[in-house]
Structure formats: C-alpha cells, structure tokens
Design a protein around this motif. Structure first.
Motif, PDB file in Angstrom:
ATOM      1  N   HIS A  34     -11.648  -8.834  29.072  1.00 56.04           N
ATOM      2  CA  HIS A  34     -12.449  -8.978  27.851  1.00 56.04           C
ATOM      3  C   HIS A  34     -12.579  -7.640  27.134  1.00 56.04           C
ATOM      4  O   HIS A  34     -12.313  -7.545  25.920  1.00 56.04           O
ATOM      5  CB  HIS A  34     -13.821  -9.530  28.200  1.00 56.04           C
ATOM      6  CG  HIS A  34     -14.767  -9.580  27.033  1.00 56.04           C
ATOM      7  ND1 HIS A  34     -14.738 -10.575  26.078  1.00 56.04           N
ATOM      8  CD2 HIS A  34     -15.772  -8.722  26.672  1.00 56.04           C
ATOM      9  CE1 HIS A  34     -15.666 -10.343  25.176  1.00 56.04           C
ATOM     10  NE2 HIS A  34     -16.318  -9.229  25.505  1.00 56.04           N
TER      11      HIS A  34
ATOM     12  N   GLU B 106     -18.110 -19.071  36.934  1.00 57.66           N
ATOM     13  CA  GLU B 106     -18.773 -17.882  36.410  1.00 57.66           C
ATOM     14  C   GLU B 106     -17.753 -16.767  36.163  1.00 57.66           C
ATOM     15  O   GLU B 106     -16.770 -16.638  36.886  1.00 57.66           O
ATOM     16  CB  GLU B 106     -19.831 -17.384  37.405  1.00 57.66           C
ATOM     17  CG  GLU B 106     -20.955 -18.375  37.667  1.00 57.66           C
ATOM     18  CD  GLU B 106     -21.902 -18.511  36.492  1.00 57.66           C
ATOM     19  OE1 GLU B 106     -21.795 -17.687  35.552  1.00 57.66           O
ATOM     20  OE2 GLU B 106     -22.735 -19.421  36.505  1.00 57.66           O
ATOM     21  N   PRO B 107     -17.971 -15.927  35.149  1.00 62.75           N
ATOM     22  CA  PRO B 107     -17.048 -14.814  34.900  1.00 62.75           C
ATOM     23  C   PRO B 107     -17.068 -13.813  36.048  1.00 62.75           C
ATOM     24  O   PRO B 107     -18.099 -13.609  36.687  1.00 62.75           O
ATOM     25  CB  PRO B 107     -17.579 -14.202  33.604  1.00 62.75           C
ATOM     26  CG  PRO B 107     -19.012 -14.623  33.522  1.00 62.75           C
ATOM     27  CD  PRO B 107     -19.081 -15.968  34.175  1.00 62.75           C
TER      28      PRO B 107
ATOM     29  N   LEU C 121     -20.564 -10.723  28.693  1.00 56.32           N
ATOM     30  CA  LEU C 121     -19.456 -11.628  28.424  1.00 56.32           C
ATOM     31  C   LEU C 121     -19.968 -12.930  27.801  1.00 56.32           C
ATOM     32  O   LEU C 121     -21.127 -13.296  27.981  1.00 56.32           O
ATOM     33  CB  LEU C 121     -18.700 -11.931  29.711  1.00 56.32           C
ATOM     34  CG  LEU C 121     -18.033 -10.747  30.407  1.00 56.32           C
ATOM     35  CD1 LEU C 121     -17.278 -11.222  31.640  1.00 56.32           C
ATOM     36  CD2 LEU C 121     -17.098 -10.011  29.467  1.00 56.32           C
TER      37      LEU C 121
ATOM     38  N   PRO D  21     -20.229 -18.820  30.210  1.00 53.69           N
ATOM     39  CA  PRO D  21     -19.106 -19.535  30.830  1.00 53.69           C
ATOM     40  C   PRO D  21     -18.919 -20.927  30.253  1.00 53.69           C
ATOM     41  O   PRO D  21     -19.879 -21.653  30.019  1.00 53.69           O
ATOM     42  CB  PRO D  21     -19.510 -19.600  32.312  1.00 53.69           C
ATOM     43  CG  PRO D  21     -20.997 -19.422  32.319  1.00 53.69           C
ATOM     44  CD  PRO D  21     -21.292 -18.520  31.170  1.00 53.69           C
TER      45      PRO D  21
ATOM     46  N   ASP E  39     -12.302 -11.204  34.471  1.00 53.56           N
ATOM     47  CA  ASP E  39     -12.683 -11.612  33.115  1.00 53.56           C
ATOM     48  C   ASP E  39     -13.282 -10.438  32.348  1.00 53.56           C
ATOM     49  O   ASP E  39     -12.997 -10.235  31.168  1.00 53.56           O
ATOM     50  CB  ASP E  39     -13.689 -12.760  33.172  1.00 53.56           C
ATOM     51  CG  ASP E  39     -13.115 -13.995  33.841  1.00 53.56           C
ATOM     52  OD1 ASP E  39     -11.983 -14.372  33.516  1.00 53.56           O
ATOM     53  OD2 ASP E  39     -13.810 -14.571  34.712  1.00 53.56           O
TER      54      ASP E  39
ATOM     55  N   GLU F 208     -10.968 -24.643  31.426  1.00 54.28           N
ATOM     56  CA  GLU F 208     -11.775 -24.087  30.329  1.00 54.28           C
ATOM     57  C   GLU F 208     -11.943 -25.194  29.292  1.00 54.28           C
ATOM     58  O   GLU F 208     -10.958 -25.750  28.805  1.00 54.28           O
ATOM     59  CB  GLU F 208     -11.094 -22.873  29.718  1.00 54.28           C
ATOM     60  CG  GLU F 208     -11.900 -22.215  28.612  1.00 54.28           C
ATOM     61  CD  GLU F 208     -11.202 -20.990  28.045  1.00 54.28           C
ATOM     62  OE1 GLU F 208     -11.460 -20.660  26.876  1.00 54.28           O
ATOM     63  OE2 GLU F 208     -10.377 -20.390  28.769  1.00 54.28           O
TER      64      GLU F 208
ATOM     65  N   LEU G  52     -21.405  -7.871  33.211  1.00 51.82           N
ATOM     66  CA  LEU G  52     -21.025  -9.280  33.241  1.00 51.82           C
ATOM     67  C   LEU G  52     -21.873 -10.105  32.276  1.00 51.82           C
ATOM     68  O   LEU G  52     -21.400 -11.083  31.696  1.00 51.82           O
ATOM     69  CB  LEU G  52     -21.142  -9.837  34.651  1.00 51.82           C
ATOM     70  CG  LEU G  52     -20.055  -9.403  35.645  1.00 51.82           C
ATOM     71  CD1 LEU G  52     -20.400  -9.884  37.047  1.00 51.82           C
ATOM     72  CD2 LEU G  52     -18.688  -9.933  35.224  1.00 51.82           C
TER      73      LEU G  52
END
Length: 373
Positions: free
Chosen positions: A362, A353-354, A282, A285, A358, A324, A279
């Motif tokens: 991704h 938060e991802p 990524l 956020p 996500d 977003e 995580l």
C-alpha cells in the motif's frame, strides 16, 4: 600486497593474539555487573509498543535528519525515526532503499554522514568507544575464522571486549547456552550449518551484553525451522530489554515479532511507527477468507467465487481462498448462503485482515503514485 595476503596476515595476527592471551586472569573487566540471560523462557510474545516521548529520553534511540551521499548519489535523505529498549523495530524497503547504509551508520562503521544519532540521550560521536560498547552488530555477511572452534571464536571476541579469564569463560558458556550452540561448542566454526552460523553471529554480537542490537538481513537464506528459532532468540532478547533494529525481506517473519516498522524507499522514510498504528491507516478490509475442510480441495471454493457478482479478486493462500469483494454489490452472508445451496463445503469463514504485505504494498504503491504525479 594483495587483499588475500593482507586478510591472511590480519587473521594470523588475531589468532596469535588470541592464543597468547587465552586463559589470562590478569586483565580486569571493563563492564559492570552482567545481566544473566534467562534460559527458561520458552514462548514469549512479541513486546508491545508504546510510542516514545518526544524528548531525548535515555531509553530511546533517536535518528534525526541523517543524510549520506556517495558522490552524486544521495543514499539517505533526512532519515528520522526512533525506537526504544525492549522493542523490535523492523526496517522494510526494496533493494537499494538504504537499509544497510543506515545500519552501518548506527553501528559506527560508516562515519561519513550528516545529522544526529542519539543513543541513551548522547550524541553518537561523543564518547565513541563507550558508545560502541553498547552496540552489537550482525552484518549481512560475517567474516569467519575457520581455524577456531565455536568456543574459541566467541572467546576471542569476548577478550576483544575485555572479558578474560574466569568471567570471560562464564560469559562464553552463557551465550553458548542461550544461542543453543553448546552441543557444537568444539566444532570448527566454519563447519556448522548456515542457521547455526547465524546463531553464532548473534552470540558474538551479544557477547559484551550490549543494550542495542543491529541486524542486517539475519533471516536471509535460513530454512523455516531456523527462522522460527532465530525469531525466538530475538524475542527473548527484547524481553531482556534490548533495543533491536533489523532489516528483512521476509514479511511473514516480521509480522511475528516486529512491534514497530520503518519503511524506506530510495533513501527516504515514507512511514514509521508502531505496527498496529500503521495497519490502522490501511483501507478497511473488504476481503473474506474461506477455509476448506481437511482433505478437501479448495479449488471448488475458488471456482464458485470466480462466478459470483461483486467478487473483485480471488487468490489462494495455502488451503484457504481469499476473496476481495465489493460491499456495494455483495455481502458475505449472501455468499455463504449461496455456497450452502451449491453444496460448496467451507470449514471456516473469516474477515481477511490486512497484514504487513498489504501495508508494504500500500505505502510503496502510494509513494510511487505520488512520485509520478
């Protein structure tokens, strides 16, 4: 002889053997002292992950450069990863990624592969019967024994692992209690719900107290309550020191219990490691989550955000709205001030938060872009 007749003959022989041997106290156990199952645990957190050492540690399951072909199709291409006792590791990937093939290899069902599997520091082809005794496998489709009760079903498999007589009966009672199946003990094994059949399949897989559990889509088709209860059983087993590897398409369930992940695509590992470590890879956020007050329609929040400059995307998540934003064009505190002025009611504001969804999207999309390049 057709397949239905062959299956019926095998089932008949199995049942005759079962009733012939049932109750016998003359066959010694082939296992050491059994670890008792903790029936008092109520709400256990997912086990924490710490990266395994880069050696063949005896508490680590290592998969090294596994390849498997079906004719011209390369189903698994140099698969390598590792996980350890007390850990719940999730296999993620689209249909056809190779998840089931990999689990069948680790369960010693599929022998036609190249590469190395190390269980407790031993190559898997060494001492194969002993290695199989360390593994419990829950396939995506379980073959039933419709003429056996739940207790008889488990007793049959206990005897197959050498657990007979008083010790076998105690072990069956133990796993019935653990899996929450005691009230159904005398019911026909074919006459229970899908959720309870999955519990029974798990109980069968742990009847011989293996160190390693492999589960292929164990949550598929279960209702939300059954999924929660099944997740709780897996967390309890990990707390007892079991190494658990399972596949699932239900990302919300994985986020609750998985401490590490292996992401497959087209037979290749594209990412693996602890959930938190993946995580962290990524992008930072850039989303805000707006919760509507109880009884208020979040449509008002959604409509307001659609009209704001710098808001790139808006989506509904239950009673919340996730926006977003482009941090160069707008700021969260300015959005909140404008909402107050516009009398748009918000109960709570959080950074979005991802999550595993996500993460999955991704890395899958990144792999697809690299494949097109």
């Amino acid at each position: 002889m057709g397949e239905p007749i062959v299956g019926a003959v095998i089932l008949l022989v199995s049942i005759v053997t079962f009733f012939t041997l049932r109750g016998s106290d003359s066959i010694p156990l082939r296992f050491g002292t059994r670890r008792p199952i903790n029936l008092e645990a109520s709400s256990l957190p997912a086990p924490s992950f710490s990266p395994p050492p880069d050696d063949d540690s005896h508490d680590t399951i290592r998969v090294v450069r596994i390849c498997r072909s079906f004719g011209p199709l390369l189903a698994l291409n140099r698969i390598s990863f590792q996980f350890r006792q007390g850990e719940i590791c999730a296999l993620l990937g689209p249909n056809g990624a190779g998840k089931t093939t990999l689990l069948r290899i680790l369960a010693s069902i599929d022998q036609e592969f190249t590469g190395v599997v190390l269980l407790h520091g031993q190559r898997r082809h060494q001492l194969l019967p002993a290695i199989r005794q360390q593994i419990g496998f829950v396939p995506d489709q379980t073959v039933g024994y419709p003429d056996l009760s739940v207790t008889e079903y488990l007793t049959f498999f206990a005897m197959a692992y050498g657990l007979r007589g008083q010790s076998g009966r105690e072990r069956v009672r133990e796993v019935l209690d653990f899996a929450g199946l005691t009230p159904l003990a005398e019911r026909p094994s074919s006459g229970i719900s899908l959720g309870n059949r999955q519990r029974l399949s798990l109980a069968r897989a742990i009847i011989h107290d293996p160190d390693i559990l492999l589960l292929d889509e164990p949550l598929s088709g279960l209702d939300p309550r059954a999924r929660i209860e099944f997740r709780h059983l897996l967390v309890e087993l990990a707390a007892l020191g079991k190494a658990i590897l399972f596949s699932s398409h239900i990302l919300t369930d994985l986020s609750q219990i998985a401490s590490s992940l292996v992401l497959l695509r087209k037979g290749r590992v594209i990412q693996s490691g602890s959930r938190d470590a993946l995580l962290s890879l990524l992008p930072k956020p850039s989303g805000l989550r707006f919760e509507a007050p109880d009884g208020h329609d979040p449509t008002t929040i959604e409509r307001f955000l659609h009209e704001q400059p710098g808001v790139l995307k808006v989506r509904r998540v239950d009673s919340a709205v996730v926006a977003e934003i482009d941090p160069e064009r707008t700021e969260g505190d300015r959005l909140v001030r404008d909402m107050v002025r516009a009398e748009v009611r918000v109960e709570r504001l959080e950074i979005d938060e991802p999550d595993l969804e996500d993460l999955y999207l991704h890395f899958i999309e990144e792999e697809e872009r690299e494949g097109r390049a």
